[in-house]
Design a protein around this motif. Structure first.
Motif, PDB file in Angstrom:
ATOM      1  N   TYR A   1       0.849  -1.194   0.000  1.00  9.19           N
ATOM      2  CA  TYR A   1       0.000   0.000   0.000  1.00  9.19           C
ATOM      3  C   TYR A   1       0.887   1.247   0.000  1.00  9.19           C
ATOM      4  O   TYR A   1       1.994   1.235   0.531  1.00  9.19           O
ATOM      5  N   GLN A   2       0.380   2.314  -0.596  1.00  3.22           N
ATOM      6  CA  GLN A   2       1.077   3.595  -0.577  1.00  3.22           C
ATOM      7  C   GLN A   2       0.040   4.709  -0.573  1.00  3.22           C
ATOM      8  O   GLN A   2      -0.865   4.733  -1.419  1.00  3.22           O
ATOM      9  N   HIS A   3       0.183   5.598   0.425  1.00  2.00           N
ATOM     10  CA  HIS A   3      -0.674   6.784   0.477  1.00  2.00           C
ATOM     11  C   HIS A   3       0.200   7.984   0.159  1.00  2.00           C
ATOM     12  O   HIS A   3       1.239   8.171   0.797  1.00  2.00           O
ATOM     13  N   VAL A   4      -0.192   8.812  -0.778  1.00  2.00           N
ATOM     14  CA  VAL A   4       0.590  10.003  -1.120  1.00  2.00           C
ATOM     15  C   VAL A   4      -0.328  11.203  -1.197  1.00  2.00           C
ATOM     16  O   VAL A   4      -1.554  11.075  -1.368  1.00  2.00           O
ATOM     17  N   GLN A   5       0.275  12.367  -1.055  1.00  2.00           N
ATOM     18  CA  GLN A   5      -0.438  13.617  -1.269  1.00  2.00           C
ATOM     19  C   GLN A   5      -0.429  13.892  -2.765  1.00  2.00           C
ATOM     20  O   GLN A   5       0.569  13.616  -3.458  1.00  2.00           O
ATOM     21  N   GLU A   6      -1.517  14.417  -3.262  1.00  2.00           N
ATOM     22  CA  GLU A   6      -1.567  14.747  -4.689  1.00  2.00           C
ATOM     23  C   GLU A   6      -0.375  15.630  -5.056  1.00  2.00           C
ATOM     24  O   GLU A   6      -0.055  16.592  -4.332  1.00  2.00           O
ATOM     25  N   GLY A   7       0.292  15.293  -6.145  1.00  2.00           N
ATOM     26  CA  GLY A   7       1.476  16.030  -6.567  1.00  2.00           C
ATOM     27  C   GLY A   7       2.782  15.347  -6.211  1.00  2.00           C
ATOM     28  O   GLY A   7       3.830  15.649  -6.803  1.00  2.00           O
ATOM     29  N   GLU A   8       2.732  14.429  -5.237  1.00  2.00           N
ATOM     30  CA  GLU A   8       3.940  13.675  -4.878  1.00  2.00           C
ATOM     31  C   GLU A   8       4.169  12.562  -5.898  1.00  2.00           C
ATOM     32  O   GLU A   8       3.257  12.149  -6.614  1.00  2.00           O
ATOM     33  N   ASP A   9       5.405  12.074  -5.920  1.00  2.00           N
ATOM     34  CA  ASP A   9       5.736  10.967  -6.804  1.00  2.00           C
ATOM     35  C   ASP A   9       5.441   9.630  -6.118  1.00  2.00           C
ATOM     36  O   ASP A   9       5.321   9.541  -4.893  1.00  2.00           O
ATOM     37  N   PHE A  10       5.359   8.578  -6.936  1.00  2.00           N
ATOM     38  CA  PHE A  10       5.050   7.230  -6.439  1.00  2.00           C
ATOM     39  C   PHE A  10       5.848   6.213  -7.250  1.00  2.00           C
ATOM     40  O   PHE A  10       6.000   6.359  -8.465  1.00  2.00           O
TER      41      PHE A  10
ATOM     42  N   GLN B   1       1.555  -9.296  -6.209  1.00  2.00           N
ATOM     43  CA  GLN B   1       0.395  -9.110  -5.333  1.00  2.00           C
ATOM     44  C   GLN B   1      -0.270  -7.744  -5.508  1.00  2.00           C
ATOM     45  O   GLN B   1      -1.374  -7.525  -5.031  1.00  2.00           O
ATOM     46  N   GLY B   2       0.418  -6.845  -6.185  1.00  2.00           N
ATOM     47  CA  GLY B   2      -0.169  -5.533  -6.443  1.00  2.00           C
ATOM     48  C   GLY B   2       0.224  -4.491  -5.405  1.00  2.00           C
ATOM     49  O   GLY B   2       0.493  -4.816  -4.251  1.00  2.00           O
ATOM     50  N   THR B   3       0.272  -3.242  -5.824  1.00  2.00           N
ATOM     51  CA  THR B   3       0.466  -2.098  -4.936  1.00  2.00           C
ATOM     52  C   THR B   3      -0.751  -1.202  -5.074  1.00  2.00           C
ATOM     53  O   THR B   3      -1.080  -0.764  -6.190  1.00  2.00           O
ATOM     54  N   THR B   4      -1.418  -0.973  -3.940  1.00  2.00           N
ATOM     55  CA  THR B   4      -2.608  -0.121  -3.957  1.00  2.00           C
ATOM     56  C   THR B   4      -2.205   1.306  -3.627  1.00  2.00           C
ATOM     57  O   THR B   4      -1.630   1.573  -2.568  1.00  2.00           O
ATOM     58  N   LEU B   5      -2.490   2.203  -4.525  1.00  2.00           N
ATOM     59  CA  LEU B   5      -2.142   3.615  -4.392  1.00  2.00           C
ATOM     60  C   LEU B   5      -3.367   4.433  -4.022  1.00  2.00           C
ATOM     61  O   LEU B   5      -4.403   4.353  -4.689  1.00  2.00           O
ATOM     62  N   GLN B   6      -3.226   5.200  -2.946  1.00  2.00           N
ATOM     63  CA  GLN B   6      -4.271   6.162  -2.572  1.00  2.00           C
ATOM     64  C   GLN B   6      -3.660   7.555  -2.672  1.00  2.00           C
ATOM     65  O   GLN B   6      -2.530   7.767  -2.233  1.00  2.00           O
ATOM     66  N   VAL B   7      -4.402   8.491  -3.229  1.00  2.00           N
ATOM     67  CA  VAL B   7      -3.921   9.851  -3.422  1.00  2.00           C
ATOM     68  C   VAL B   7      -4.849  10.813  -2.707  1.00  2.00           C
ATOM     69  O   VAL B   7      -6.049  10.864  -2.999  1.00  2.00           O
ATOM     70  N   LYS B   8      -4.285  11.584  -1.777  1.00  2.00           N
ATOM     71  CA  LYS B   8      -5.086  12.560  -1.042  1.00  2.00           C
ATOM     72  C   LYS B   8      -5.083  13.880  -1.796  1.00  2.00           C
ATOM     73  O   LYS B   8      -4.017  14.406  -2.115  1.00  2.00           O
ATOM     74  N   PRO B   9      -6.283  14.419  -2.046  1.00  2.00           N
ATOM     75  CA  PRO B   9      -6.333  15.689  -2.804  1.00  2.00           C
ATOM     76  C   PRO B   9      -5.856  16.872  -1.973  1.00  2.00           C
ATOM     77  O   PRO B   9      -5.800  16.802  -0.753  1.00  2.00           O
TER      78      PRO B   9
ATOM     79  N   ASP C   1      -5.002   8.663 -10.534  1.00  2.00           N
ATOM     80  CA  ASP C   1      -4.024   7.566 -10.492  1.00  2.00           C
ATOM     81  C   ASP C   1      -4.390   6.515  -9.452  1.00  2.00           C
ATOM     82  O   ASP C   1      -3.751   5.467  -9.384  1.00  2.00           O
ATOM     83  N   VAL C   2      -5.404   6.789  -8.651  1.00  2.00           N
ATOM     84  CA  VAL C   2      -5.820   5.861  -7.594  1.00  2.00           C
ATOM     85  C   VAL C   2      -6.148   4.490  -8.182  1.00  2.00           C
ATOM     86  O   VAL C   2      -6.789   4.389  -9.230  1.00  2.00           O
ATOM     87  N   GLY C   3      -5.701   3.441  -7.496  1.00  2.00           N
ATOM     88  CA  GLY C   3      -5.987   2.081  -7.941  1.00  2.00           C
ATOM     89  C   GLY C   3      -4.891   1.139  -7.495  1.00  2.00           C
ATOM     90  O   GLY C   3      -4.003   1.520  -6.736  1.00  2.00           O
ATOM     91  N   THR C   4      -4.979  -0.087  -7.980  1.00  2.00           N
ATOM     92  CA  THR C   4      -3.963  -1.088  -7.678  1.00  2.00           C
ATOM     93  C   THR C   4      -3.169  -1.374  -8.942  1.00  2.00           C
ATOM     94  O   THR C   4      -3.759  -1.638  -9.994  1.00  2.00           O
ATOM     95  N   TYR C   5      -1.858  -1.317  -8.815  1.00  2.00           N
ATOM     96  CA  TYR C   5      -0.965  -1.543  -9.951  1.00  2.00           C
ATOM     97  C   TYR C   5      -0.320  -2.917  -9.797  1.00  2.00           C
ATOM     98  O   TYR C   5       0.295  -3.218  -8.768  1.00  2.00           O
ATOM     99  N   PHE C   6      -0.492  -3.737 -10.807  1.00  2.00           N
ATOM    100  CA  PHE C   6       0.070  -5.091 -10.796  1.00  2.00           C
ATOM    101  C   PHE C   6       1.175  -5.197 -11.835  1.00  2.00           C
ATOM    102  O   PHE C   6       1.021  -4.742 -12.971  1.00  2.00           O
ATOM    103  N   CYS C   7       2.271  -5.840 -11.438  1.00  2.00           N
ATOM    104  CA  CYS C   7       3.221  -6.297 -12.435  1.00  2.00           C
ATOM    105  C   CYS C   7       2.928  -7.769 -12.696  1.00  2.00           C
ATOM    106  O   CYS C   7       2.354  -8.467 -11.845  1.00  2.00           O
ATOM    107  N   ALA C   8       3.311  -8.238 -13.866  1.00  2.00           N
ATOM    108  CA  ALA C   8       3.117  -9.641 -14.220  1.00  2.00           C
ATOM    109  C   ALA C   8       4.287 -10.070 -15.083  1.00  2.00           C
ATOM    110  O   ALA C   8       4.518  -9.483 -16.144  1.00  2.00           O
ATOM    111  N   GLY C   9       5.039 -11.048 -14.606  1.00  2.00           N
ATOM    112  CA  GLY C   9       6.220 -11.504 -15.323  1.00  2.00           C
ATOM    113  C   GLY C   9       5.941 -12.790 -16.083  1.00  2.00           C
ATOM    114  O   GLY C   9       5.298 -13.698 -15.564  1.00  2.00           O
ATOM    115  N   GLN C  10       6.418 -12.818 -17.322  1.00  2.00           N
ATOM    116  CA  GLN C  10       6.250 -14.026 -18.130  1.00  2.00           C
ATOM    117  C   GLN C  10       7.514 -14.862 -18.045  1.00  2.00           C
ATOM    118  O   GLN C  10       8.610 -14.381 -18.362  1.00  2.00           O
TER     119      GLN C  10
END
Lengths: 113, 111
Positions: free
Chosen positions: B10-19, B103-111, B83-92
């Protein structure tokens, strides 16, 4: 717009019932997949198919079976539903070429009571 | 068996920050794919990286594939609420051809 369509968005079934989850794609994709998604566990592969009438077990096939009688349709069958099969089920399809990603359906949230 | 590990969960960021989210495989991959899943939605394919050391950009998103083809990262510059959501990588897998999801990284962005 290309699509993978899953027959139900929400489903509630009783323990012991036989459950059919249907998936249809209109992209003429060779490959089709069934995943289940659970919090903290990501997407886990149940079964997949590279061709009509062909099926292969994924990482968690126990308690499931599949059917692919036509290229566009891939069905997931829960032979005797149990409460630990409560989950989000996602169908996906792809081309055989490795240059394309998977196209997912909208998912079926199955609750077994 | 082959595993693809993704951090953070999980990652919580303020809007405008990098992720940034990171993906590591126990074995060499033939390619890596990235997907985004909005809340209540399904995974949507973003991009595929194939070559060792490859870097690709999509607007504010930068994707990298490691030199050894065992790790990858997704960096979002100046996050927005969209950009809010869960980002998955998938390796072949180079051996089996199977796609293994992290397993995914869930990103939350605070306005």
């Amino acid at each position: 717009d290309v699509k993978v369509t899953q027959s139900s968005r929400y489903l509630v079934k009783r323990t012991g019932e036989k459950v059919f989850l249907e998936c249809v794609q209109d992209m003429d994709h060779e490959n089709m997949f069934w995943y289940r998604q659970d919090p903290g566990l990501g997407l886990r592969l149940i079964y997949f198919s590279y061709d009509v009438k062909m099926k292969e077990k994924g990482d968690i096939p126990e308690g499931y079976s599949v059917s692919r009688e036509k290229k566009e349709r891939f069905s997931l069958i829960l032979e005797s539903a149990s409460t630990n099969q409560t989950s989000m089920y996602l169908c996906a399809s792809s081309r055989t070429s490795r240059n394309y990603g998977y196209t997912f359906g909208s998912g079926t949230r199955l609750t077994v009571v | 068996g082959q595993q693809v590990m993704q951090i953070p969960q999980y990652q919580h960021v303020q809007e405008g920050e990098d992720f940034t989210t990171y993906c590591n495989s126990s074995t060499t991959l033939s390619n890596i794919q990235w997907y985004k899943q909005r809340p209540g939605g399904h995974p949507v394919f973003l991009i595929q990286l194939v070559k060792s050391g490859e870097v690709k950009k999509q607007k504010r998103l930068t994707f990298q594939f490691g030199e050894a083809k065992k790790n990858s990262s997704l960096h979002i510059t100046a996050t927005q609420t969209t950009d809010v959501g869960t980002y998955f990588c998938a390796g072949q897998s180079s051996n089996t051809g199977k796609l293994i999801f992290g397993q995914g990284t869930t990103l939350q962005v605070k306005p």
